[in-house]
Design an enzyme around this catalytic site. Structure first.
Site, mmCIF file in Angstrom:
data_model
loop_
_atom_site.group_PDB
_atom_site.id
_atom_site.type_symbol
_atom_site.label_atom_id
_atom_site.label_comp_id
_atom_site.label_asym_id
_atom_site.label_seq_id
_atom_site.Cartn_x
_atom_site.Cartn_y
_atom_site.Cartn_z
ATOM 1 N N LYS A 192 -7.003 7.541 8.643
ATOM 2 C CA LYS A 192 -6.734 7.629 10.193
ATOM 3 C C LYS A 192 -5.354 8.134 10.289
ATOM 4 O O LYS A 192 -4.258 7.533 9.623
ATOM 5 C CB LYS A 192 -6.774 6.324 11.601
ATOM 6 N N SER A 222 -12.024 0.379 18.514
ATOM 7 C CA SER A 222 -12.014 1.404 17.641
ATOM 8 C C SER A 222 -12.020 1.948 16.166
ATOM 9 O O SER A 222 -11.949 3.159 16.329
ATOM 10 C CB SER A 222 -10.361 1.884 18.185
ATOM 11 N N SER A 242 -11.045 4.747 19.491
ATOM 12 C CA SER A 242 -10.105 6.326 18.809
ATOM 13 C C SER A 242 -10.323 6.329 17.784
ATOM 14 O O SER A 242 -9.926 7.734 16.878
ATOM 15 C CB SER A 242 -8.588 5.657 18.869
#
Lengths: 95, 486
Positions: free
Chosen positions: B78, B177, B153
């Site tokens: 990420k 997330s 997210s």
């Protein structure tokens, strides 16, 4: 809880944010709605309840006070928008 | 079977047996990214040259007889996790062009385990969001239906794993997330106990809630990545100095006698009937496997959302004060220093500004006790709910999110509606437990449904084994989205 435009401007100034008029009016409505939603917490009796700031609390995490290698100056300044003489360059803060 | 359809553990077996090389697996993944990621947009940066070098190095090391846990396995990271020499934006224009001078601890761990890093995946700006629509750069699509969000997210990581654009991926979970996008994309995502993973080198959002978590297509894959990246790091003072068990060894699939709690507060109005039916069927399946189902209560569940949306923005408003255009990131000049800082901070997107405003207000003089202080006290009650529950049961089973993936744009102008997507995941972040999401079915539109399993502090082994047992008795994880199938 209904925020005024003046409230929004004060918060923005504290947070160092420059908002457009449109943003101010939008945030006034949205933040008021979110704070209204938070009012549900008022129904709880919180006398004698201790606050929790962290899920897992560890205290006094120490290490030996010894020198350790740090990043080289060129790596530290690599991402700086402006630099001079191995330092971050900013606008004057004093007249 | 195509190389890109192998699970991480199948790939690892092939690498160990010598039937596949890391260069072959890496080239296959990179080729598929070129073919497919225009439609999914899961990556912000593809580190193809570095990946091929790492793959060649992994093959050379293996030829010398080396074998580390992820030697030669291509992984995605990420874009909120620092990677030395590779742009790390946190999905924000305020970090556009930022190149970290060091690796995050979990990236150090990945490299030490021999992993190949394919690139950096899309995220809501500063991990603030539930759909990746708040990314300043691009909106990621759900591989099961490209008109829908992948969740967020960590939507880029979840979509990359679901679309077979990485064998596993790292995300972060501050309020759900990892688990919520895992649910929307039909993959497995784990949020470990706070302190199990070092936050060193992870761009801070809400420091008392942030935690790195792994994604995999199967529970075993997710466990392998977890095993390789967990551990104590003295540079993170909240990192827990406790042994990391051999998690891969606990995946026995035997859950006879396991007490599974089902909290009545998680089956509320607003939950889609197909989601509730699939989750209840999964719980019944666990009973078939020998688990004992116990109805429990987590009475303060309904307060988790308002508590979270006071605490997380409060912490964020302090953490994001550092973005002033002085040491890194772009600078927008104004008439004086303060004006320059304000103009530079206009590079934040609308959701980030909204949360900074909310947090600043909740912490400001005259409102601290009413909002932030009160939220911290209710956090105690929410945490206590779990302490009481784990006196009765070993793990807790709930839906991961009340709905399946929603359409891109559907909730973009409705902050509260967006926040509701995390209503079942937030409580865990406020407490001291761990949790995961795994596939437990599909709705009538073919969209994945997620089952959330919650464990007590440092009890990841229990939820991973329960998830593995359930997964092995179903075929959900064997279904693949049609993305790029040709």
């Amino acid at each position: 809880m209904s925020l005024t435009l003046a409230d929004v401007e004060k918060i923005a100034d504290l947070a160092r944010l420059e908002l457009t008029d449109e943003e101010k009016s939008q945030y006034r409505k949205q933040l008021s709605a979110i704070l209204d939603y938070a009012a549900v917490l008022d129904e709880l009796d919180l006398t004698d309840v201790v606050p929790t700031a962290h899920a897992v609390t560890r205290r006094n995490i120490m290490r030996e006070d010894v020198m350790e290698p740090s990043l080289p100056i060129e790596d530290v300044l690599h991402n700086a928008p402006q630099e001079a003489q191995d330092q971050f360059l900013i606008q004057a803060v004093l007249d | 079977m195509k190389l890109t359809e192998l699970t991480l553990t199948q790939l690892r077996d092939g690498l160990r047996q010598g039937s596949i090389t890391s260069v072959e697996a890496t080239q296959a993944m990179l080729a598929r990214i070129v073919d497919v990621d225009n439609d999914i947009r899961s990556y912000l940066t593809i580190t193809d040259e570095m990946a091929l070098e790492q793959a060649a190095s992994a093959d050379a090391r293996r030829a010398q007889g080396e074998d580390t846990p992820l030697l030669g396995v291509p992984i995605a990271v990420k874009d909120i996790i620092a990677t030395q020499g590779v742009p790390t934006t946190a999905g924000s224009k305020i970090l556009d062009g930022f190149i970290p001078p060091y690796d995050a601890f979990v990236v150090d761990q990945l490299k030490a385990a021999g992993a190949v890093i394919l690139g950096k995946t899309n995220t809501d700006e500063f991990a603030m969001g539930s759909s990746t629509e708040n990314s300043a750069f691009v909106t990621t699509s759900n591989p099961w239906d490209t008109e829908r969000v992948p969740g967020g997210s960590s939507g880029g990581s979840a979509a990359a794993v679901a679309a077979r654009l990485a064998f596993a991926a790292l995300g972060t979970d501050t309020g759900g997330s990892v688990r919520q996008p895992a649910s929307f994309c039909g993959v497995v995502g784990l949020r470990p106990t706070y302190g199990r993973m070092s936050r060193w080198g992870v761009v801070a959002f809400a420091s008392s809630l942030d935690q790195v978590g792994p994604f995999g297509r199967t529970v075993a894959d997710c466990t392998a990545l977890f095993q390789a990246t967990a551990g104590y790091d003295r540079r993170d003072s909240t990192s827990l100095d406790v042994p990391v068990p051999d998690f891969e060894a606990v995946l026995t699939g035997d859950i006879r006698g396991l007490r599974v709690g089902v909290p009545k507060e998680y089956f509320i109005s607003g939950i889609e009937p197909e989601v509730e039916a699939a989750v209840r069927a999964a719980i019944a399946q666990m009973e078939q496997l020998g688990a004992e189902i116990v109805e429990i209560s987590l009475p303060h569940t309904r307060y988790a959302l308002p508590v979270y949306y006071l605490i997380a923005p409060a912490e964020a408003s302090a953490n994001l004060a550092r973005y002033d255009g002085i040491r890194y990131g772009p600078r927008v000049d104004g008439e004086n220093m303060i004006e320059s800082v304000k103009r530079t901070r206009s590079l934040f997107g609308p959701e980030v500004k909204r949360r900074i405003m909310l947090g600043t207000y909740a912490l400001s003089t005259g409102y601290y006790d009413e909002y932030y202080g009160r939220a911290l006290k209710v956090r105690t009650l929410i945490k206590q709910d779990f302490v009481e529950a784990f006196k009765q049961v070993d793990i807790i089973a709930t839906p991961t999110s009340p709905t399946t993936a929603f359409k891109i744009g559907d909730r973009a102008d409705d902050p509260l509606g967006m926040y509701l997507a995390d209503i079942f995941t937030l409580s865990l972040n406020l407490s001291a437990g761990c949790g995961l999401s795994l596939p437990c079915g599909f709705d009538s539109q073919g969209l994945p449904i997620g089952l959330q399993l919650i464990g007590d502090t440092l009890q990841e082994a229990k939820i991973l084994n329960a998830a593995h047992a359930y997964e092995q008795s179903t075929a959900w994880h064997q279904q693949l989205p049609l993305t790029g199938a040709s």
